[in-house]
Design a protein around this motif. Structure first.
Motif, PDB file in Angstrom:
ATOM      1  N   ALA A  88      31.143  20.057   3.585  1.00 29.02           N
ATOM      2  CA  ALA A  88      29.737  20.067   3.195  1.00 29.02           C
ATOM      3  C   ALA A  88      28.997  18.924   3.890  1.00 29.02           C
ATOM      4  O   ALA A  88      29.533  17.837   4.072  1.00 29.02           O
ATOM      5  CB  ALA A  88      29.605  19.936   1.683  1.00 29.02           C
ATOM      6  N   ALA A  89      27.778  19.180   4.308  1.00 31.35           N
ATOM      7  CA  ALA A  89      26.965  18.177   4.984  1.00 31.35           C
ATOM      8  C   ALA A  89      25.510  18.367   4.589  1.00 31.35           C
ATOM      9  O   ALA A  89      25.092  19.457   4.186  1.00 31.35           O
ATOM     10  CB  ALA A  89      27.116  18.289   6.504  1.00 31.35           C
ATOM     11  N   GLN A  90      24.736  17.283   4.680  1.00 28.67           N
ATOM     12  CA  GLN A  90      23.325  17.349   4.339  1.00 28.67           C
ATOM     13  C   GLN A  90      22.581  18.217   5.345  1.00 28.67           C
ATOM     14  O   GLN A  90      22.789  18.101   6.554  1.00 28.67           O
ATOM     15  CB  GLN A  90      22.721  15.948   4.327  1.00 28.67           C
ATOM     16  CG  GLN A  90      21.276  15.902   3.871  1.00 28.67           C
ATOM     17  CD  GLN A  90      20.751  14.487   3.759  1.00 28.67           C
ATOM     18  OE1 GLN A  90      21.432  13.547   4.159  1.00 28.67           O
ATOM     19  NE2 GLN A  90      19.552  14.322   3.228  1.00 28.67           N
ATOM     20  N   ALA A  91      21.712  19.067   4.833  1.00 29.67           N
ATOM     21  CA  ALA A  91      20.937  19.942   5.710  1.00 29.67           C
ATOM     22  C   ALA A  91      19.877  19.148   6.448  1.00 29.67           C
ATOM     23  O   ALA A  91      19.311  18.187   5.923  1.00 29.67           O
ATOM     24  CB  ALA A  91      20.284  21.049   4.886  1.00 29.67           C
ATOM     25  N   ALA A  92      19.606  19.530   7.673  1.00 31.63           N
ATOM     26  CA  ALA A  92      18.549  18.911   8.461  1.00 31.63           C
ATOM     27  C   ALA A  92      17.198  19.455   8.030  1.00 31.63           C
ATOM     28  O   ALA A  92      17.098  20.499   7.390  1.00 31.63           O
ATOM     29  CB  ALA A  92      18.779  19.171   9.947  1.00 31.63           C
ATOM     30  N   ARG A  93      16.148  18.739   8.398  1.00 31.44           N
ATOM     31  CA  ARG A  93      14.789  19.224   8.170  1.00 31.44           C
ATOM     32  C   ARG A  93      14.335  20.025   9.380  1.00 31.44           C
ATOM     33  O   ARG A  93      14.684  19.708  10.510  1.00 31.44           O
ATOM     34  CB  ARG A  93      13.832  18.034   7.968  1.00 31.44           C
ATOM     35  CG  ARG A  93      14.055  17.271   6.680  1.00 31.44           C
ATOM     36  CD  ARG A  93      13.134  16.051   6.646  1.00 31.44           C
ATOM     37  NE  ARG A  93      13.567  15.015   7.577  1.00 31.44           N
ATOM     38  CZ  ARG A  93      12.749  14.122   8.120  1.00 31.44           C
ATOM     39  NH1 ARG A  93      11.452  14.168   7.864  1.00 31.44           N
ATOM     40  NH2 ARG A  93      13.227  13.188   8.931  1.00 31.44           N
ATOM     41  N   ARG A 118      15.363  10.504  21.651  1.00 32.13           N
ATOM     42  CA  ARG A 118      16.674  11.041  22.030  1.00 32.13           C
ATOM     43  C   ARG A 118      17.415  11.597  20.815  1.00 32.13           C
ATOM     44  O   ARG A 118      18.197  12.535  20.943  1.00 32.13           O
ATOM     45  CB  ARG A 118      17.512   9.958  22.695  1.00 32.13           C
ATOM     46  CG  ARG A 118      17.078   9.614  24.109  1.00 32.13           C
ATOM     47  CD  ARG A 118      18.005   8.594  24.716  1.00 32.13           C
ATOM     48  NE  ARG A 118      17.616   8.205  26.051  1.00 32.13           N
ATOM     49  CZ  ARG A 118      18.173   7.198  26.712  1.00 32.13           C
ATOM     50  NH1 ARG A 118      19.130   6.492  26.143  1.00 32.13           N
ATOM     51  NH2 ARG A 118      17.771   6.898  27.937  1.00 32.13           N
ATOM     52  N   LYS A 119      17.181  11.015  19.664  1.00 31.67           N
ATOM     53  CA  LYS A 119      17.797  11.511  18.424  1.00 31.67           C
ATOM     54  C   LYS A 119      17.339  12.940  18.139  1.00 31.67           C
ATOM     55  O   LYS A 119      18.139  13.799  17.764  1.00 31.67           O
ATOM     56  CB  LYS A 119      17.413  10.574  17.276  1.00 31.67           C
ATOM     57  CG  LYS A 119      17.949  10.948  15.903  1.00 31.67           C
ATOM     58  CD  LYS A 119      17.461   9.923  14.899  1.00 31.67           C
ATOM     59  CE  LYS A 119      17.860  10.292  13.479  1.00 31.67           C
ATOM     60  NZ  LYS A 119      19.291  10.132  13.241  1.00 31.67           N
ATOM     61  N   LEU A 142      15.624  18.174  12.463  1.00 29.06           N
ATOM     62  CA  LEU A 142      15.655  16.722  12.441  1.00 29.06           C
ATOM     63  C   LEU A 142      16.728  16.268  11.473  1.00 29.06           C
ATOM     64  O   LEU A 142      16.697  16.654  10.298  1.00 29.06           O
ATOM     65  CB  LEU A 142      14.301  16.149  11.996  1.00 29.06           C
ATOM     66  CG  LEU A 142      13.083  16.479  12.854  1.00 29.06           C
ATOM     67  CD1 LEU A 142      11.830  15.932  12.187  1.00 29.06           C
ATOM     68  CD2 LEU A 142      13.237  15.909  14.248  1.00 29.06           C
ATOM     69  N   THR A 143      17.691  15.491  11.955  1.00 33.90           N
ATOM     70  CA  THR A 143      18.651  14.895  11.041  1.00 33.90           C
ATOM     71  C   THR A 143      17.920  13.887  10.185  1.00 33.90           C
ATOM     72  O   THR A 143      17.013  13.197  10.645  1.00 33.90           O
ATOM     73  CB  THR A 143      19.792  14.230  11.819  1.00 33.90           C
ATOM     74  OG1 THR A 143      19.250  13.332  12.787  1.00 33.90           O
ATOM     75  CG2 THR A 143      20.623  15.283  12.540  1.00 33.90           C
ATOM     76  N   ASP A 144      18.299  13.769   8.931  1.00 35.13           N
ATOM     77  CA  ASP A 144      17.463  13.078   7.950  1.00 35.13           C
ATOM     78  C   ASP A 144      17.486  11.565   8.063  1.00 35.13           C
ATOM     79  O   ASP A 144      16.517  10.904   7.740  1.00 35.13           O
ATOM     80  CB  ASP A 144      17.884  13.480   6.535  1.00 35.13           C
ATOM     81  CG  ASP A 144      16.868  13.027   5.495  1.00 35.13           C
ATOM     82  OD1 ASP A 144      15.698  13.424   5.617  1.00 35.13           O
ATOM     83  OD2 ASP A 144      17.245  12.268   4.592  1.00 35.13           O
ATOM     84  N   SER A 145      18.596  10.989   8.525  1.00 34.30           N
ATOM     85  CA  SER A 145      18.717   9.540   8.519  1.00 34.30           C
ATOM     86  C   SER A 145      17.660   8.897   9.403  1.00 34.30           C
ATOM     87  O   SER A 145      17.384   9.339  10.507  1.00 34.30           O
ATOM     88  CB  SER A 145      20.110   9.127   9.004  1.00 34.30           C
ATOM     89  OG  SER A 145      20.197   7.721   9.128  1.00 34.30           O
ATOM     90  N   GLY A 148      20.556   5.175  13.026  1.00 29.49           N
ATOM     91  CA  GLY A 148      21.757   5.765  13.579  1.00 29.49           C
ATOM     92  C   GLY A 148      21.407   6.939  14.457  1.00 29.49           C
ATOM     93  O   GLY A 148      20.255   7.327  14.620  1.00 29.49           O
ATOM     94  N   ALA A 149      22.444   7.532  15.033  1.00 28.57           N
ATOM     95  CA  ALA A 149      22.232   8.574  16.022  1.00 28.57           C
ATOM     96  C   ALA A 149      22.393   9.939  15.413  1.00 28.57           C
ATOM     97  O   ALA A 149      23.085  10.130  14.430  1.00 28.57           O
ATOM     98  CB  ALA A 149      23.228   8.408  17.169  1.00 28.57           C
ATOM     99  N   GLY A 150      21.764  10.906  16.019  1.00 31.16           N
ATOM    100  CA  GLY A 150      21.936  12.289  15.635  1.00 31.16           C
ATOM    101  C   GLY A 150      23.204  12.826  16.242  1.00 31.16           C
ATOM    102  O   GLY A 150      23.922  12.133  16.966  1.00 31.16           O
ATOM    103  N   PRO A 151      23.580  14.097  15.975  1.00 31.36           N
ATOM    104  CA  PRO A 151      24.806  14.670  16.507  1.00 31.36           C
ATOM    105  C   PRO A 151      24.840  14.598  18.018  1.00 31.36           C
ATOM    106  O   PRO A 151      23.877  14.943  18.699  1.00 31.36           O
ATOM    107  CB  PRO A 151      24.731  16.133  16.015  1.00 31.36           C
ATOM    108  CG  PRO A 151      23.806  16.101  14.854  1.00 31.36           C
ATOM    109  CD  PRO A 151      22.820  15.020  15.139  1.00 31.36           C
ATOM    110  N   GLY A 152      25.929  14.113  18.557  1.00 33.36           N
ATOM    111  CA  GLY A 152      26.111  14.100  19.995  1.00 33.36           C
ATOM    112  C   GLY A 152      25.419  12.968  20.703  1.00 33.36           C
ATOM    113  O   GLY A 152      25.421  12.897  21.920  1.00 33.36           O
ATOM    114  N   HIS A 153      24.809  12.046  19.980  1.00 38.64           N
ATOM    115  CA  HIS A 153      24.087  10.947  20.608  1.00 38.64           C
ATOM    116  C   HIS A 153      25.068  10.042  21.337  1.00 38.64           C
ATOM    117  O   HIS A 153      26.103   9.672  20.796  1.00 38.64           O
ATOM    118  CB  HIS A 153      23.354  10.156  19.527  1.00 38.64           C
ATOM    119  CG  HIS A 153      22.470   9.083  20.074  1.00 38.64           C
ATOM    120  ND1 HIS A 153      21.286   9.352  20.709  1.00 38.64           N
ATOM    121  CD2 HIS A 153      22.612   7.740  20.091  1.00 38.64           C
ATOM    122  CE1 HIS A 153      20.713   8.224  21.075  1.00 38.64           C
ATOM    123  NE2 HIS A 153      21.499   7.227  20.720  1.00 38.64           N
ATOM    124  N   THR A 154      24.765   9.688  22.568  1.00 34.07           N
ATOM    125  CA  THR A 154      25.710   8.930  23.383  1.00 34.07           C
ATOM    126  C   THR A 154      25.251   7.530  23.699  1.00 34.07           C
ATOM    127  O   THR A 154      25.957   6.784  24.352  1.00 34.07           O
ATOM    128  CB  THR A 154      25.950   9.668  24.718  1.00 34.07           C
ATOM    129  OG1 THR A 154      24.693   9.850  25.390  1.00 34.07           O
ATOM    130  CG2 THR A 154      26.601  11.014  24.479  1.00 34.07           C
TER     131      THR A 154
END
Length: 217
Positions: A88-93, A118-119, A142-145, A148-154
């Motif tokens: 389970a994971a928090q849903a994005a907006r 970039r996020k 949009l990831t909620d945080s 920090g970085a979004g998925p795949g952020h390098t």
């Protein structure tokens, strides 16, 4: 399980999607073409509504399948009936791109920092191939945080460089070519200019510009 609304006048046209036969196959080919592979879903197309049934390995995959299906010309609604099999994971907006938007402006609104564009970009890959390839009416996730970085952020987004100058202070000129993303210049959001090391000349054009040095000369 939920309904998601989209702008049916926006998005890419998918040939054959609204024909009575093989509509689901045309949609699966489109999903594959945007980089999401052949997911374990079974789409149904009825008028301007797409229903997605099946399984996704993560919340992120499910959301990207919804966006890939909804950001199509002629689609007004996506009925999400996908089951997530992973943790389970928090849903994005979801947000809709406006006529004068670019990724820095969206990042400023969502996270309070335009340099987190970039996020936003990483959260919508592989559907987005380049940060400037967005269009009005497109729906993004949009990831909620707010940190920090979004998925795949390098790596970190480029830091905002503020102009600091004093009339009585000698400045050593280091000429650069800089890329300026102006959040208020909707018709010409990217301007290439030359500026000294303080980048004061670049920011003079727009106080809210995001300055990204690209090459030092």
């Amino acid at each position: 399980m939920s309904l998601h609304s989209f702008d049916k006048e926006a998005g890419e046209k998918v040939p054959g999607l609204f024909l009575p036969s093989d509509a689901h196959e045309h949609l699966l080919k489109h999903i594959e073409s945007v980089g999401l592979g052949r997911p374990d879903v079974f789409p149904e197309v009825q008028d301007d509504k797409i229903t997605l049934k099946g399984k996704a390995g993560s919340q992120e995959e499910k959301e990207k399948l919804i966006l890939a299906s909804g950001n199509i010309n002629g689609v007004a609604t996506v009925d999400d009936q996908i089951t997530v099999t992973g943790p389970a994971a928090q849903a994005a907006r979801f947000v809709t791109v406006k006529a004068d938007d670019n990724l820095p402006a969206i990042a400023e609104s969502a996270y309070g920092d335009a340099n987190k564009f970039r996020k936003v970009f990483e959260a919508n890959r592989p559907m987005l191939g380049q940060p400037d390839k967005i269009y009005p009416g497109q729906v993004l996730r949009l990831t909620d945080s707010r940190s920090g970085a979004g998925p795949g952020h390098t790596g970190p987004a480029p830091k905002r460089r503020l102009a600091k100058s004093r009339p009585d202070q000698a400045v050593k000129l280091t000429w650069q070519t800089v890329k300026v993303t102006c959040q208020r210049a909707a018709r010409n959001p990217r301007v290439i200019v030359k500026s000294c090391g303080s980048v004061g000349g670049a920011r003079a054009r727009c106080p809210r510009a995001v300055v990204v040095p690209s090459m030092v000369r």
